[in-house]
Enzyme design. Structure first.
Site, mmCIF file in Angstrom:
data_model
loop_
_atom_site.group_PDB
_atom_site.id
_atom_site.type_symbol
_atom_site.label_atom_id
_atom_site.label_comp_id
_atom_site.label_asym_id
_atom_site.label_seq_id
_atom_site.Cartn_x
_atom_site.Cartn_y
_atom_site.Cartn_z
ATOM 1 C CG HIS A 72 -33.451 -11.718 31.910
ATOM 2 N ND1 HIS A 72 -32.258 -12.387 31.837
ATOM 3 C CD2 HIS A 72 -33.300 -10.616 31.144
ATOM 4 C CE1 HIS A 72 -31.417 -11.723 31.076
ATOM 5 N NE2 HIS A 72 -32.022 -10.638 30.643
ATOM 6 C CE1 TYR A 200 -29.382 -9.510 40.596
ATOM 7 C CE2 TYR A 200 -28.315 -7.677 41.704
ATOM 8 C CZ TYR A 200 -29.344 -8.176 40.930
ATOM 9 O OH TYR A 200 -30.343 -7.333 40.488
ATOM 10 N N PRO A 292 -28.871 0.322 43.872
ATOM 11 C CG PRO A 292 -27.255 0.765 42.264
ATOM 12 C CD PRO A 292 -27.703 1.131 43.622
ATOM 13 C CE LYS A 296 -37.430 -4.517 43.614
ATOM 14 N NZ LYS A 296 -38.027 -5.125 42.432
ATOM 15 C CE1 TYR A 384 -34.534 -9.219 39.489
ATOM 16 C CE2 TYR A 384 -33.267 -8.385 41.349
ATOM 17 C CZ TYR A 384 -33.411 -8.587 39.990
ATOM 18 O OH TYR A 384 -32.428 -8.153 39.133
HETATM 19 P P1 FAS Z 1 -34.110 11.406 37.423
HETATM 20 O O1 FAS Z 1 -33.024 11.886 38.334
HETATM 21 O O2 FAS Z 1 -33.828 10.364 36.415
HETATM 22 O O3 FAS Z 1 -34.691 12.673 36.609
HETATM 23 C C1 FAS Z 1 -34.855 13.923 37.239
HETATM 24 C C2 FAS Z 1 -34.815 14.991 36.153
HETATM 25 O O4 FAS Z 1 -35.043 16.268 36.781
HETATM 26 C C3 FAS Z 1 -33.462 15.067 35.464
HETATM 27 O O5 FAS Z 1 -33.626 15.123 34.077
HETATM 28 C C4 FAS Z 1 -32.841 16.362 36.008
HETATM 29 O O6 FAS Z 1 -32.035 17.014 35.052
HETATM 30 C C5 FAS Z 1 -34.080 17.187 36.295
HETATM 31 N N1 FAS Z 1 -33.883 18.193 37.341
HETATM 32 C C6 FAS Z 1 -33.091 18.135 38.432
HETATM 33 N N2 FAS Z 1 -33.206 19.270 39.160
HETATM 34 C C7 FAS Z 1 -34.103 20.066 38.498
HETATM 35 C C8 FAS Z 1 -34.649 21.350 38.752
HETATM 36 N N3 FAS Z 1 -34.289 22.068 39.829
HETATM 37 N N4 FAS Z 1 -35.538 21.853 37.864
HETATM 38 C C9 FAS Z 1 -35.906 21.138 36.764
HETATM 39 N N5 FAS Z 1 -35.428 19.908 36.477
HETATM 40 C C10 FAS Z 1 -34.535 19.384 37.349
HETATM 41 N N6 FAS Z 1 -31.892 2.466 39.055
HETATM 42 C C11 FAS Z 1 -32.015 1.154 38.781
HETATM 43 O O7 FAS Z 1 -33.111 0.610 38.920
HETATM 44 N N7 FAS Z 1 -30.925 0.432 38.353
HETATM 45 C C12 FAS Z 1 -29.686 1.022 38.163
HETATM 46 O O8 FAS Z 1 -28.730 0.359 37.779
HETATM 47 C C13 FAS Z 1 -29.527 2.395 38.424
HETATM 48 N N8 FAS Z 1 -28.316 3.017 38.223
HETATM 49 C C14 FAS Z 1 -28.211 4.356 38.501
HETATM 50 C C15 FAS Z 1 -26.985 5.047 38.302
HETATM 51 C C16 FAS Z 1 -26.878 6.405 38.596
HETATM 52 C C17 FAS Z 1 -25.547 7.127 38.382
HETATM 53 C C18 FAS Z 1 -27.991 7.111 39.106
HETATM 54 C C19 FAS Z 1 -27.882 8.593 39.473
HETATM 55 C C20 FAS Z 1 -29.207 6.451 39.294
HETATM 56 C C21 FAS Z 1 -29.317 5.066 38.981
HETATM 57 N N9 FAS Z 1 -30.533 4.396 39.148
HETATM 58 C C22 FAS Z 1 -30.674 3.071 38.875
HETATM 59 C C23 FAS Z 1 -31.689 5.063 39.621
HETATM 60 C C24 FAS Z 1 -32.300 5.827 38.470
HETATM 61 O O9 FAS Z 1 -32.510 4.955 37.399
HETATM 62 C C25 FAS Z 1 -33.529 6.511 38.979
HETATM 63 O O10 FAS Z 1 -34.318 5.657 39.798
HETATM 64 C C26 FAS Z 1 -34.397 7.067 37.888
HETATM 65 O O11 FAS Z 1 -33.594 7.876 37.072
HETATM 66 C C27 FAS Z 1 -35.526 7.841 38.554
HETATM 67 O O12 FAS Z 1 -36.114 8.654 37.610
HETATM 68 P P2 FAS Z 1 -36.622 10.125 38.005
HETATM 69 O O13 FAS Z 1 -37.363 10.052 39.270
HETATM 70 O O14 FAS Z 1 -37.266 10.650 36.783
HETATM 71 O O15 FAS Z 1 -35.309 10.962 38.371
HETATM 72 C C1 PHB Z 2 -28.379 -2.965 35.116
HETATM 73 O O1 PHB Z 2 -28.588 -3.714 34.147
HETATM 74 O O2 PHB Z 2 -27.884 -1.813 35.005
HETATM 75 C C2 PHB Z 2 -28.741 -3.449 36.501
HETATM 76 C C3 PHB Z 2 -29.291 -4.720 36.660
HETATM 77 C C4 PHB Z 2 -29.631 -5.155 37.942
HETATM 78 C C5 PHB Z 2 -29.416 -4.306 39.022
HETATM 79 C C6 PHB Z 2 -28.857 -3.027 38.847
HETATM 80 C C7 PHB Z 2 -28.516 -2.603 37.573
HETATM 81 O O3 PHB Z 2 -29.740 -4.710 40.285
#
Ligand code: FAS
Ligand code: PHB
Length: 395
Positions: A72, A200, A292, A296, A384
């Site tokens: 994009h 957005y 989100p 980031k 961004y």
């Molecule tokens: P993660 O949470 O992805 O991974 C951590 C891992 O550790 C998991 O597999 C978990 O099972 C494991 N774990 C937990 N406790 C443990 C323990 N005690 N022992 C061993 N393992 C353990 N970011 C965006 O940029 N855009 C979005 O749209 C967006 N939407 C999101 C929606 C949701 C519902 C959530 C929760 C997050 C969202 N995020 C989004 C943020 C997300 O993408 C995180 O930034 C990203 O998963 C970060 O990755 P990790 O740091 O690896 O953490």
């Molecule tokens: C997504 O594609 O899930 C998305 C895109 C932009 C955002 C957050 C989530 O700021």
């Protein structure tokens, strides 16, 4: 078991760190709480900053991303049914970001681990970190009731916001900064063609976001009150509310269809400092959470891991500990920059329940200024896209 670096968590941070360390000849073992299927079932982020794409490309992890990712030039902001504007990242920065699902990235990282025989232990119960202030830290857990132990030199806490690693930091060392927002995002995935741009929307009914995962898979979000329950939102209601928050001609272009995933994510800004204590490092959501709105979260996990892998490689290959000692401050500079712009965009684009008339007018004039000023748009485009990664300091 023994290794050099124990990685707790097999999310994007943990699995990317495992691959970057392997490529630097550093031995590691990943310990994950859930099953591989559970980790791969998560639907989360969707936008990769140019810096993230670069890290994946230079480490041979972007073959599918380059094939299936959707580049994009920028993103669009529309507001209260008025004429929108485009934040042109490509024109201001000469870079493009890529829409590519975190789920796909997770699959790619697991595929790399499989190819190279990286040890990933799943379904580890009651994971505990010990001896982080000693030269021989340990990770202990139970597997099928059997006590297990991994001796290591360093522990990378990549276990997300609810993990065990941050809790292992001494309370008198850890400083936490938090802001909880009074609303959440209701998101759906639908097998329908998306809008051409990431859009957005700021609207009196609340925030909305149009995004995508592929030319046939759309990702949409609407702001909802914190107490919202999924069962209150059948697909029909979601599509009606989403369209109501976009200008008419854009709403008419939204192709509706069945949701194949629907979830509500709460919004918070959170930073834990420092991101290193003794032999323990924190990376990704274990150290910080962003709303989100700025796309980031996943990208910050990548920049933390880039810095941490570089620091550990310098230590094991050249005996240099300067980068390890600088890791927390280096990572936090980029973390706080992303935390601030995510907070700024969340305040700019959402309707807050306690918003006063003044707040409302100020928000509208901020949007009008952003729409009219190429300088303001260049500044937002730079943030961004994500600030460049810092070069390694000498020494
Ligand atoms: P993660 O949470 O992805 O991974 C951590 C891992 O550790 C998991 O597999 C978990 O099972 C494991 N774990 C937990 N406790 C443990 C323990 N005690 N022992 C061993 N393992 C353990 N970011 C965006 O940029 N855009 C979005 O749209 C967006 N939407 C999101 C929606 C949701 C519902 C959530 C929760 C997050 C969202 N995020 C989004 C943020 C997300 O993408 C995180 O930034 C990203 O998963 C970060 O990755 P990790 O740091 O690896 O953490
Ligand atoms: C997504 O594609 O899930 C998305 C895109 C932009 C955002 C957050 C989530 O700021």
């Amino acid at each position: 078991m023994k290794t050099q670096v124990a990685i707790v968590g097999a999310g994007p941070a943990g699995m990317l760190l495992a691959e970057l360390l392997r490529q630097s000849g550093v031995a590691c073992v990943v310990i994950e709480k859930h099953s591989r299927a559970h980790v791969l079932s998560r639907i989360r982020a969707g936008v990769l900053e140019p810096g993230t794409v670069e890290v994946l490309r230079t480490h041979g992890l972007a073959e599918r991303l380059d094939r299936e990712g959707h580049a994009h030039d920028g993103m669009k902001i529309v507001w209260a049914g008025r004429e929108g504007f485009f934040i042109d990242v490509r024109r201001h920065l000469g870079k493009r970001f890529v829409a590519y699902g975190q789920t796909q990235l997770q699959e790619d990282l697991y595929a790399a681990a499989d190819r190279h025989g990286t040890v990933v232990i799943h379904e580890a119960e009651d994971v505990e970190l010990h001896g982080i202030d000693t030269p021989r830290p340990q990770v202990r857990w139970r597997r099928g009731g059997e006590p297990m132990r991994l001796d290591c030199d360093y522990i990378a806490g990549c276990d997300g916001f609810h993990g065990a690693a941050r809790r292992a930091m001494p309370r008198d060392v850890l400083r936490e900064y938090e802001k909880v927002y009074p609303f959440g995002w209701l998101g759906i995935l639908s097998p329908t063609p998306p809008l051409p741009d990431i859009v957005y929307a700021n609207h009196p009914r609340g925030f909305a976001l149009a995004s995508m995962r592929s030319p046939t898979l759309s990702r949409y979000y609407v702001q909802v009150p914190l107490e919202t329950r999924l069962e209150e939102w059948p697909d029909e209601r979601f599509w009606e509310e989403l369209k109501a928050r976009y200008p008419r001609e854009m709403a008419d272009a939204i192709v509706t269809g069945p949701s194949i995933e629907k979830s509500i994510a709460p919004l918070r800004s959170f930073v834990a400092e420092p991101m290193r204590h003794g032999r323990l490092f924190l990376a990704g959501d274990a150290a910080h959470i962003v709303p989100p709105t700025g796309a980031k979260g996943l990208n910050l996990a990548v920049s933390d891991v880039f810095y941490l892998a570089r620091a550990l490689a310098a230590f094991y290959r050249e005996g240099r500990s300067a980068l390890i000692d600088a890791y927390s401050e280096t990572a936090l500079r980029r973390v706080w920059s992303s935390v601030r712009v995510s907070w700024y965009l969340t305040n700019l684009l959402h309707r807050f329940p306690d918003m006063s008339e003044f707040d409302q007018r100020a928000q509208e004039h901020e949007l009008a200024y952003l729409r009219s000023s190429p300088h303001a748009q260049a500044a937002l485009a730079e943030q961004y896209a994500g600030l460049p990664f810092e070069d390694a300091p000498p020494g």
